[in-house]
Design a protein around this motif. Structure first.
Motif, PDB file in Angstrom:
ATOM      1  N   ASN A  50       0.865  -1.266   0.081  1.00  0.00           N
ATOM      2  CA  ASN A  50       0.023  -0.073   0.005  1.00  0.00           C
ATOM      3  C   ASN A  50       0.832   1.237  -0.024  1.00  0.00           C
ATOM      4  O   ASN A  50       0.417   2.194  -0.681  1.00  0.00           O
ATOM      5  N   LEU A  51       2.131   1.144   0.690  1.00  0.00           N
ATOM      6  CA  LEU A  51       2.943   2.322   0.792  1.00  0.00           C
ATOM      7  C   LEU A  51       3.454   2.549  -0.650  1.00  0.00           C
ATOM      8  O   LEU A  51       3.576   3.644  -1.160  1.00  0.00           O
ATOM      9  N   ILE A  52       3.875   1.473  -1.412  1.00  0.00           N
ATOM     10  CA  ILE A  52       4.427   1.527  -2.654  1.00  0.00           C
ATOM     11  C   ILE A  52       3.398   2.124  -3.697  1.00  0.00           C
ATOM     12  O   ILE A  52       3.599   2.996  -4.471  1.00  0.00           O
ATOM     13  N   LYS A  53       2.100   1.546  -3.698  1.00  0.00           N
ATOM     14  CA  LYS A  53       1.017   1.982  -4.689  1.00  0.00           C
ATOM     15  C   LYS A  53       0.570   3.387  -4.409  1.00  0.00           C
ATOM     16  O   LYS A  53       0.303   3.994  -5.188  1.00  0.00           O
ATOM     17  N   LYS A  54       0.429   3.948  -3.133  1.00  0.00           N
ATOM     18  CA  LYS A  54       0.401   5.236  -2.875  1.00  0.00           C
ATOM     19  C   LYS A  54       1.381   6.297  -3.293  1.00  0.00           C
ATOM     20  O   LYS A  54       0.927   7.266  -3.997  1.00  0.00           O
ATOM     21  N   ALA A  55       2.746   5.820  -3.381  1.00  0.00           N
ATOM     22  CA  ALA A  55       3.711   6.762  -4.047  1.00  0.00           C
ATOM     23  C   ALA A  55       3.791   6.461  -5.516  1.00  0.00           C
ATOM     24  O   ALA A  55       4.146   7.431  -6.280  1.00  0.00           O
ATOM     25  N   ASN A  56       3.467   5.454  -5.861  1.00  0.00           N
ATOM     26  CA  ASN A  56       3.597   5.002  -7.351  1.00  0.00           C
ATOM     27  C   ASN A  56       2.615   4.121  -7.832  1.00  0.00           C
ATOM     28  O   ASN A  56       2.919   2.718  -7.899  1.00  0.00           O
ATOM     29  N   PRO A  57       1.550   4.604  -7.967  1.00  0.00           N
ATOM     30  CA  PRO A  57       0.330   3.718  -8.572  1.00  0.00           C
ATOM     31  C   PRO A  57       0.413   2.994  -9.777  1.00  0.00           C
ATOM     32  O   PRO A  57      -0.174   2.106  -9.856  1.00  0.00           O
ATOM     33  N   ASP A  58       1.411   3.318 -10.607  1.00  0.00           N
ATOM     34  CA  ASP A  58       1.449   2.637 -11.893  1.00  0.00           C
ATOM     35  C   ASP A  58       2.635   1.579 -11.784  1.00  0.00           C
ATOM     36  O   ASP A  58       3.029   0.798 -12.712  1.00  0.00           O
ATOM     37  N   LEU A  59       3.249   1.502 -10.781  1.00  0.00           N
ATOM     38  CA  LEU A  59       4.358   0.717 -10.344  1.00  0.00           C
ATOM     39  C   LEU A  59       5.543   0.785 -11.224  1.00  0.00           C
ATOM     40  O   LEU A  59       6.107  -0.170 -12.033  1.00  0.00           O
ATOM     41  N   ASN A  60       5.848   2.301 -11.699  1.00  0.00           N
ATOM     42  CA  ASN A  60       6.862   2.213 -12.629  1.00  0.00           C
ATOM     43  C   ASN A  60       8.119   2.031 -12.234  1.00  0.00           C
ATOM     44  O   ASN A  60       8.380   2.359 -10.968  1.00  0.00           O
ATOM     45  N   ASP A  61       9.109   1.920 -12.834  1.00  0.00           N
ATOM     46  CA  ASP A  61      10.609   1.799 -12.285  1.00  0.00           C
ATOM     47  C   ASP A  61      10.920   3.267 -12.118  1.00  0.00           C
ATOM     48  O   ASP A  61      11.284   3.956 -13.105  1.00  0.00           O
ATOM     49  N   LEU A  62      11.550   3.532 -10.796  1.00  0.00           N
ATOM     50  CA  LEU A  62      11.845   4.897 -10.522  1.00  0.00           C
ATOM     51  C   LEU A  62      13.405   5.091 -10.645  1.00  0.00           C
ATOM     52  O   LEU A  62      13.625   6.276 -10.445  1.00  0.00           O
ATOM     53  N   TRP A  63      14.018   4.286 -11.146  1.00  0.00           N
ATOM     54  CA  TRP A  63      15.527   4.388 -11.054  1.00  0.00           C
ATOM     55  C   TRP A  63      16.034   5.653 -12.042  1.00  0.00           C
ATOM     56  O   TRP A  63      16.854   6.526 -11.470  1.00  0.00           O
ATOM     57  N   ASN A  64      15.422   6.034 -13.006  1.00  0.00           N
ATOM     58  CA  ASN A  64      15.546   7.191 -13.839  1.00  0.00           C
ATOM     59  C   ASN A  64      15.268   8.473 -13.266  1.00  0.00           C
ATOM     60  O   ASN A  64      16.084   9.479 -13.418  1.00  0.00           O
ATOM     61  N   GLN A  65      14.592   8.584 -12.118  1.00  0.00           N
ATOM     62  CA  GLN A  65      14.227   9.734 -11.456  1.00  0.00           C
ATOM     63  C   GLN A  65      15.380  10.069 -10.579  1.00  0.00           C
ATOM     64  O   GLN A  65      15.356  11.410 -10.133  1.00  0.00           O
TER      65      GLN A  65
END
Length: 67
Positions: A50-65
């Protein structure tokens, strides 16, 4: 992150094939980061998801950010 993506990370990352960054937090210092990691490790799997989905709802790979 390179080690995770190439399968050369820890035994844990190799076993579970962890290759994507779905969630991260920036904290002011290492002590707070370690404390937060310990706190989250004690959570139930559902709470973590739930913590992950709240911050990243589409479950994108955030490495590039963050690189």
């Amino acid at each position: 992150m390179w080690a995770h993506r190439t399968g050369k990370g820890t035994c844990f990352t190799q076993k579970y094939k962890i290759k994507y960054l779905l969630y991260y937090e920036e904290l002011p210092n290492i002590n707070e980061a370690i404390e937060r990691e310990k706190q989250i490790k004690n959570w139930r799997r559902e709470w973590k998801f739930n913590l992950i989905k709240k911050a990243n709802p589409d479950l994108n790979d955030l490495w590039n950010q963050i690189k």
